[in-house]
Every structure is written in C-alpha cells, then in structure tokens.
Design a protein around this motif. Structure first.
Motif, PDB file in Angstrom:
ATOM      1  N   LEU A 245       0.836  -1.202   0.000  1.00 18.84           N
ATOM      2  CA  LEU A 245       0.000   0.000   0.000  1.00 18.84           C
ATOM      3  C   LEU A 245       0.867   1.247   0.000  1.00 18.84           C
ATOM      4  O   LEU A 245       0.552   2.247  -0.662  1.00 18.84           O
ATOM      5  CB  LEU A 245      -0.927  -0.006   1.219  1.00 18.84           C
ATOM      6  CG  LEU A 245      -1.978  -1.129   1.267  1.00 18.84           C
ATOM      7  CD1 LEU A 245      -2.757  -1.060   2.577  1.00 18.84           C
ATOM      8  CD2 LEU A 245      -2.921  -1.035   0.079  1.00 18.84           C
ATOM      9  N   TYR A 246       1.978   1.198   0.711  1.00 17.92           N
ATOM     10  CA  TYR A 246       2.880   2.340   0.753  1.00 17.92           C
ATOM     11  C   TYR A 246       3.567   2.557  -0.588  1.00 17.92           C
ATOM     12  O   TYR A 246       3.690   3.686  -1.067  1.00 17.92           O
ATOM     13  CB  TYR A 246       3.925   2.125   1.852  1.00 17.92           C
ATOM     14  CG  TYR A 246       5.014   3.171   1.876  1.00 17.92           C
ATOM     15  CD1 TYR A 246       4.828   4.389   2.517  1.00 17.92           C
ATOM     16  CD2 TYR A 246       6.236   2.930   1.238  1.00 17.92           C
ATOM     17  CE1 TYR A 246       5.833   5.340   2.527  1.00 17.92           C
ATOM     18  CE2 TYR A 246       7.240   3.881   1.256  1.00 17.92           C
ATOM     19  CZ  TYR A 246       7.040   5.083   1.889  1.00 17.92           C
ATOM     20  OH  TYR A 246       8.019   6.034   1.888  1.00 17.92           O
ATOM     21  N   ILE A 247       4.024   1.456  -1.199  1.00 15.57           N
ATOM     22  CA  ILE A 247       4.757   1.576  -2.455  1.00 15.57           C
ATOM     23  C   ILE A 247       3.851   2.065  -3.574  1.00 15.57           C
ATOM     24  O   ILE A 247       4.316   2.629  -4.581  1.00 15.57           O
ATOM     25  CB  ILE A 247       5.414   0.226  -2.822  1.00 15.57           C
ATOM     26  CG1 ILE A 247       6.660   0.445  -3.686  1.00 15.57           C
ATOM     27  CG2 ILE A 247       4.447  -0.695  -3.525  1.00 15.57           C
ATOM     28  CD1 ILE A 247       7.818   1.045  -2.954  1.00 15.57           C
ATOM     29  N   CYS A 248       2.541   1.873  -3.431  1.00 15.44           N
ATOM     30  CA  CYS A 248       1.573   2.398  -4.405  1.00 15.44           C
ATOM     31  C   CYS A 248       1.154   3.826  -4.097  1.00 15.44           C
ATOM     32  O   CYS A 248       0.213   4.344  -4.722  1.00 15.44           O
ATOM     33  CB  CYS A 248       0.339   1.508  -4.461  1.00 15.44           C
ATOM     34  SG  CYS A 248       0.639  -0.141  -5.135  1.00 15.44           S
ATOM     35  N   ASP A 249       1.833   4.459  -3.140  1.00 12.78           N
ATOM     36  CA  ASP A 249       1.526   5.838  -2.762  1.00 12.78           C
ATOM     37  C   ASP A 249       0.094   5.962  -2.235  1.00 12.78           C
ATOM     38  O   ASP A 249      -0.610   6.946  -2.475  1.00 12.78           O
ATOM     39  CB  ASP A 249       1.731   6.787  -3.936  1.00 12.78           C
ATOM     40  CG  ASP A 249       1.886   8.237  -3.484  1.00 12.78           C
ATOM     41  OD1 ASP A 249       2.064   8.462  -2.268  1.00 12.78           O
ATOM     42  OD2 ASP A 249       1.816   9.137  -4.331  1.00 12.78           O
ATOM     43  N   ASP A 250      -0.351   4.924  -1.513  1.00 12.02           N
ATOM     44  CA  ASP A 250      -1.689   4.906  -0.892  1.00 12.02           C
ATOM     45  C   ASP A 250      -2.801   5.165  -1.907  1.00 12.02           C
ATOM     46  O   ASP A 250      -3.825   5.785  -1.592  1.00 12.02           O
ATOM     47  CB  ASP A 250      -1.762   5.934   0.241  1.00 12.02           C
ATOM     48  CG  ASP A 250      -0.793   5.620   1.370  1.00 12.02           C
ATOM     49  OD1 ASP A 250      -0.601   4.419   1.663  1.00 12.02           O
ATOM     50  OD2 ASP A 250      -0.206   6.567   1.937  1.00 12.02           O
ATOM     51  N   ALA A 251      -2.603   4.683  -3.118  1.00 11.19           N
ATOM     52  CA  ALA A 251      -3.631   4.845  -4.149  1.00 11.19           C
ATOM     53  C   ALA A 251      -4.777   3.866  -3.963  1.00 11.19           C
ATOM     54  O   ALA A 251      -5.873   4.081  -4.502  1.00 11.19           O
ATOM     55  CB  ALA A 251      -3.016   4.664  -5.536  1.00 11.19           C
ATOM     56  N   TYR A 252      -4.555   2.786  -3.203  1.00  9.73           N
ATOM     57  CA  TYR A 252      -5.583   1.777  -2.991  1.00  9.73           C
ATOM     58  C   TYR A 252      -5.711   1.498  -1.497  1.00  9.73           C
ATOM     59  O   TYR A 252      -4.790   1.738  -0.717  1.00  9.73           O
ATOM     60  CB  TYR A 252      -5.237   0.475  -3.733  1.00  9.73           C
ATOM     61  CG  TYR A 252      -4.938   0.677  -5.196  1.00  9.73           C
ATOM     62  CD1 TYR A 252      -5.965   0.867  -6.109  1.00  9.73           C
ATOM     63  CD2 TYR A 252      -3.624   0.696  -5.659  1.00  9.73           C
ATOM     64  CE1 TYR A 252      -5.692   1.064  -7.448  1.00  9.73           C
ATOM     65  CE2 TYR A 252      -3.346   0.885  -6.999  1.00  9.73           C
ATOM     66  CZ  TYR A 252      -4.387   1.077  -7.885  1.00  9.73           C
ATOM     67  OH  TYR A 252      -4.117   1.281  -9.212  1.00  9.73           O
ATOM     68  N   LYS A 253      -6.858   0.974  -1.122  1.00 10.59           N
ATOM     69  CA  LYS A 253      -7.118   0.623   0.269  1.00 10.59           C
ATOM     70  C   LYS A 253      -6.746  -0.837   0.519  1.00 10.59           C
ATOM     71  O   LYS A 253      -6.581  -1.625  -0.409  1.00 10.59           O
ATOM     72  CB  LYS A 253      -8.592   0.848   0.613  1.00 10.59           C
ATOM     73  CG  LYS A 253      -9.034   2.305   0.488  1.00 10.59           C
ATOM     74  CD  LYS A 253     -10.501   2.444   0.855  1.00 10.59           C
ATOM     75  CE  LYS A 253     -10.953   3.897   0.740  1.00 10.59           C
ATOM     76  NZ  LYS A 253     -12.396   4.055   1.072  1.00 10.59           N
ATOM     77  N   ARG A 254      -6.629  -1.151   1.796  1.00  9.54           N
ATOM     78  CA  ARG A 254      -6.244  -2.514   2.183  1.00  9.54           C
ATOM     79  C   ARG A 254      -7.276  -3.532   1.709  1.00  9.54           C
ATOM     80  O   ARG A 254      -6.931  -4.615   1.246  1.00  9.54           O
ATOM     81  CB  ARG A 254      -6.098  -2.570   3.714  1.00  9.54           C
ATOM     82  CG  ARG A 254      -5.598  -3.911   4.242  1.00  9.54           C
ATOM     83  CD  ARG A 254      -5.581  -3.919   5.763  1.00  9.54           C
ATOM     84  NE  ARG A 254      -5.021  -5.150   6.277  1.00  9.54           N
ATOM     85  CZ  ARG A 254      -3.742  -5.335   6.552  1.00  9.54           C
ATOM     86  NH1 ARG A 254      -2.884  -4.352   6.365  1.00  9.54           N
ATOM     87  NH2 ARG A 254      -3.301  -6.487   7.017  1.00  9.54           N
ATOM     88  N   GLU A 255      -8.545  -3.185   1.803  1.00  6.85           N
ATOM     89  CA  GLU A 255      -9.598  -4.097   1.385  1.00  6.85           C
ATOM     90  C   GLU A 255      -9.542  -4.373  -0.117  1.00  6.85           C
ATOM     91  O   GLU A 255      -9.820  -5.486  -0.575  1.00  6.85           O
ATOM     92  CB  GLU A 255     -10.964  -3.536   1.760  1.00  6.85           C
ATOM     93  CG  GLU A 255     -11.237  -3.475   3.263  1.00  6.85           C
ATOM     94  CD  GLU A 255     -10.511  -2.311   3.939  1.00  6.85           C
ATOM     95  OE1 GLU A 255      -9.988  -1.435   3.199  1.00  6.85           O
ATOM     96  OE2 GLU A 255     -10.450  -2.273   5.187  1.00  6.85           O
ATOM     97  N   GLU A 256      -9.157  -3.373  -0.898  1.00  2.76           N
ATOM     98  CA  GLU A 256      -9.055  -3.560  -2.342  1.00  2.76           C
ATOM     99  C   GLU A 256      -7.929  -4.514  -2.703  1.00  2.76           C
ATOM    100  O   GLU A 256      -8.062  -5.351  -3.614  1.00  2.76           O
ATOM    101  CB  GLU A 256      -8.830  -2.206  -3.031  1.00  2.76           C
ATOM    102  CG  GLU A 256     -10.015  -1.255  -2.944  1.00  2.76           C
ATOM    103  CD  GLU A 256      -9.719   0.058  -3.630  1.00  2.76           C
ATOM    104  OE1 GLU A 256     -10.342   0.345  -4.679  1.00  2.76           O
ATOM    105  OE2 GLU A 256      -8.854   0.813  -3.133  1.00  2.76           O
ATOM    106  N   LEU A 257      -6.800  -4.396  -2.006  1.00  5.85           N
ATOM    107  CA  LEU A 257      -5.664  -5.276  -2.283  1.00  5.85           C
ATOM    108  C   LEU A 257      -5.996  -6.723  -1.932  1.00  5.85           C
ATOM    109  O   LEU A 257      -5.668  -7.649  -2.690  1.00  5.85           O
ATOM    110  CB  LEU A 257      -4.434  -4.802  -1.501  1.00  5.85           C
ATOM    111  CG  LEU A 257      -3.099  -5.443  -1.870  1.00  5.85           C
ATOM    112  CD1 LEU A 257      -2.690  -5.043  -3.273  1.00  5.85           C
ATOM    113  CD2 LEU A 257      -2.004  -5.034  -0.881  1.00  5.85           C
TER     114      LEU A 257
END
Length: 402
Positions: A245-257
C-alpha cells in the motif's frame, strides 16, 4: 532521494536495513549468484520509493545401466528334450521357412549399428556431460530428480501458453503494460526480492488479464497484488500488505488489495506454479559452465523481454535458451554444445530467429523512458552488462551460421 516513510512502514521494513552489504569479490561462484538476488542497502536505488506507476532449478547413467544389464545376461539353459520324428521336423522347417520369407526385414533396429553403438557409447558420455553428478551428495540440490523436474516444467509450458489477450482489453494497451512491468522491476529492486518473484508476478498479471477485462485505473493494483502473491510463493520473508500500500503511494485501500488477491487466485484456480524463463536460464547456464558475468548478461537480455508484449507468448524455456546463446555469442564463448542441446531440448537452428530478435531489441530499445532494467544492470554488482555493445546484425548472422 527516497521519500521518508511513515513510522508504521519503517517498522515493517526495518530488518532489511540491518543487512550487511553484499560483496562480490573473492566469493565462490554459487554464493556470488545468491548475492545478486538481493540488493545491498548501499545500492544507488536506496530505500523503497513510493510512486504511482502511471503517474510519472539425470538420466545420464541409464545408458550405462542398460549396457551393464546386457553384459550380465546369461544364455538360457537348454533342457534335454526328445527329438521329434523326422517327417514332423521337415514339415516344421518348411512352415518356418515360409514365415521367414513373408516377414519384412527389421527397419527400426538395424543389425550392424549395434556394433557402432557399443563403440560410440564412451564418446557420447564424454560429449554430453552429466551436469548433476557433482551435486548427487547434496540433499538440498535434488540432483537425482533435476532432469525430471525440468522435463515436467517443459510439459507444463503447454498449459500456460498465452494468447493475444490485448484484443479483448479495450482500456489497456501494450504501452500501459510496459509501464506497469517497469514499475514492478523497481518494486523488486526496492524490496530486494528474488528475480523469480519478478518473473512470476509478470506471468500472473498476463494470465489474469487473459480471463478478466480490466480498466487502466486498476492495472497498478493488479501488478502490486501479483508481486504480493509471487512474494508469498518465492520469498522466505515476503513484504506485508502495508508495504505494498505504501509503495503504491496509498492509491488503494487494504480491502481492495485483499479482494484483488482473492480474485487473482480464484481466476487462476490457485495454480500459480507457472514456468518462468529465469529457472530455465540458470539450468542452461550450468550446462554451459558459464561464468557469473556471462550468466548476468543472459539475465539482462531475458529481463529486457518482460516489458515487451511480443515476447510474452514465447515459451519460457526457448526464451531462456536464446538469451544464453546470444550471451555466449557476444562473449565469443562458442555456440550451442551437445550438452546444451540435450538438456534444453533445442538445437541451435531452433533458436536462431529468436536470438536475432533479442539482439535487435538490445540494439533498438522501443521506449527510451522505461530504463529501469538498463539502470539496474548498469550497476557494478551486475558487472555493468547493460553497457555491453550489441552485436552487428551481419556479424551475428555469420557467427550463427558458423
């Protein structure tokens, strides 16, 4: 300079900072290869950088055992039997003579070549080297099953051949896929993941897009989730969800991943042991007794193809063999030996078209903006193989014919 991470992200990746820097000098060849799998904290890339991707592993003794069995066979003992009457013997001989005249001569097993096979058998053993013989005593090498394992992976290639799925993706293009793979290479560098993880993650993305139509805003989520799944399959200590999530610059939420992880695994029926070129490349380099520098050059050539959609449908074993053949040719180390032909299953003529395409790719890179692979292999830990001058196409043609 990398962006300062949050305290939560720092705590999850703090053990990697304490790693000792990798040293390539005065290290045995096998250990030196392991050093390249992990990048040292002193590498030019530094710590993990967050950004949006679209924002900016024999049967040589079988011949010996078979011949041993032939030599040890005893002649069958004849039992004393009563001779039949003369008229019956003559009649049986006449019947056998007619049968022998009707029977066609043997074509599969000639008579004289048996002498040639006996005389040529020691020569064949000397030419085709048993590459697993040295590791037969190593319980971790599984040398007794090495050839069977790679033969099995060759069979599985048929199941994972990719079709031209871009025709069914209206919102995704080849350039977008190249940008995503370039970002995935950077993630592999920042997290110091194995090369097998990177190759498997790219395969997961391709096979998932074959089955599911996706939009461009979800492409980075698919790529980061594929790296997460591949890390769990290949790494001893895979990064956690918060790291991705960090490496994606918080573009997505944990539930989405997590939801995307479930979607990829269910779509692929949890069959993620996909053959990758990197495993075959290490096997073939062992057959050629290639040095680490030559193997690294072949790795660079093979990794260059990850971004190119046209190479995604090539067989992994053929792609690995062609990369090694081009590296051997560039280093003037000879051509395709009988040992390589035996263990790879490819003759030199089968690889020539793909070798020429790889040399063309090395000479004329399609996109100058995607330089992560070239920058990675320009570092001294990778022998700066990216700075190697490509071969002239005419000279390559002459060397392949010779």
């Amino acid at each position: 300079m990398p962006v300062a991470r949050s305290s939560k992200a720092q705590s999850s990746k703090q053990p990697q900072v304490s790693k000792a820097p990798s040293v390539t000098e005065n290290v045995p060849q096998e250990k030196e290869e392991g050093c390249q799998a992990k990048r040292s904290p002193s590498s030019p890339q530094g710590g993990p950088k967050k950004r949006s991707a679209f924002g900016d592993l024999t049967n040589a003794h079988k011949n010996q055992t078979l011949t041993g069995k032939k030599e040890g066979v005893k002649a069958p003992t004849r039992k004393a039997t009563r001779a039949p009457p003369a008229p019956i013997v003559a009649k049986n001989n006449e019947i056998n003579l007619k049968k022998s005249l009707r029977r066609p001569p043997p074509t599969d097993v000639p008579v004289e070549p048996e002498k040639d096979s006996v005389s040529e058998e020691p020569v064949q053993v000397l030419v085709v080297e048993d590459i697993d013989k040295e590791q037969l005593g190593d319980p971790y090498a599984n040398a007794e099953y090495a050839k069977e394992i790679f033969d099995y992976m060759r069979e599985r290639e048929e199941k994972f051949l990719l079709p031209d799925y871009m025709e069914n993706q209206p919102d995704i293009s080849r350039d977008m896929r190249a940008i995503l793979v370039d970002w995935m290479v950077e993630v592999q560098e920042n997290f110091e993941l194995n090369h097998e993880t990177l190759y498997l993650a790219v395969k997961l993305v391709d096979h998932y897009l074959v089955e599911v139509v996706s939009m461009r805003d979800k492409l980075q989520l698919i790529g980061s989730t594929a790296v997460l799944i591949a890390s769990k399959f290949e790494e001893r200590c895979p990064p956690c969800v918060d790291d991705f999530l960090y490496i994606c610059d918080d573009a997505y939420k944990r539930e989405e991943l997590i939801a995307m992880e479930m979607s990829i695994l269910r779509t692929l029926n949890f069959d993620i042991n996909i053959p990758i070129p990197y495993r075959f490349l290490r096997r073939f380099a062992k057959c050629a007794r290639a040095s680490m520098e030559t193997l690294t050059l072949a790795r660079f050539l093979c990794e260059m193809t990850l971004q190119e959609y046209d190479y995604a449908r090539e067989r992994p074993s053929k792609l690995a063999a062609s990369s090694l053949l081009l590296a051997l040719t560039m280093k003037n180390l000879g051509g395709w030996t009988p040992t390589l032909e035996y263990y790879s299953g490819y003759c030199a003529q089968d690889l020539h078209p793909l070798v020429k395409r790889l040399n063309f790719l090395l000479t004329y890179q399609p996109c100058d903006k995607l330089k992560t692979v070239r920058t990675k292999y320009s570092h001294r830990i990778f022998f700066e193989v990216a700075k190697t001058t490509p071969m002239d196409m005419m000279k390559l043609e002459e060397k392949l014919k010779s």
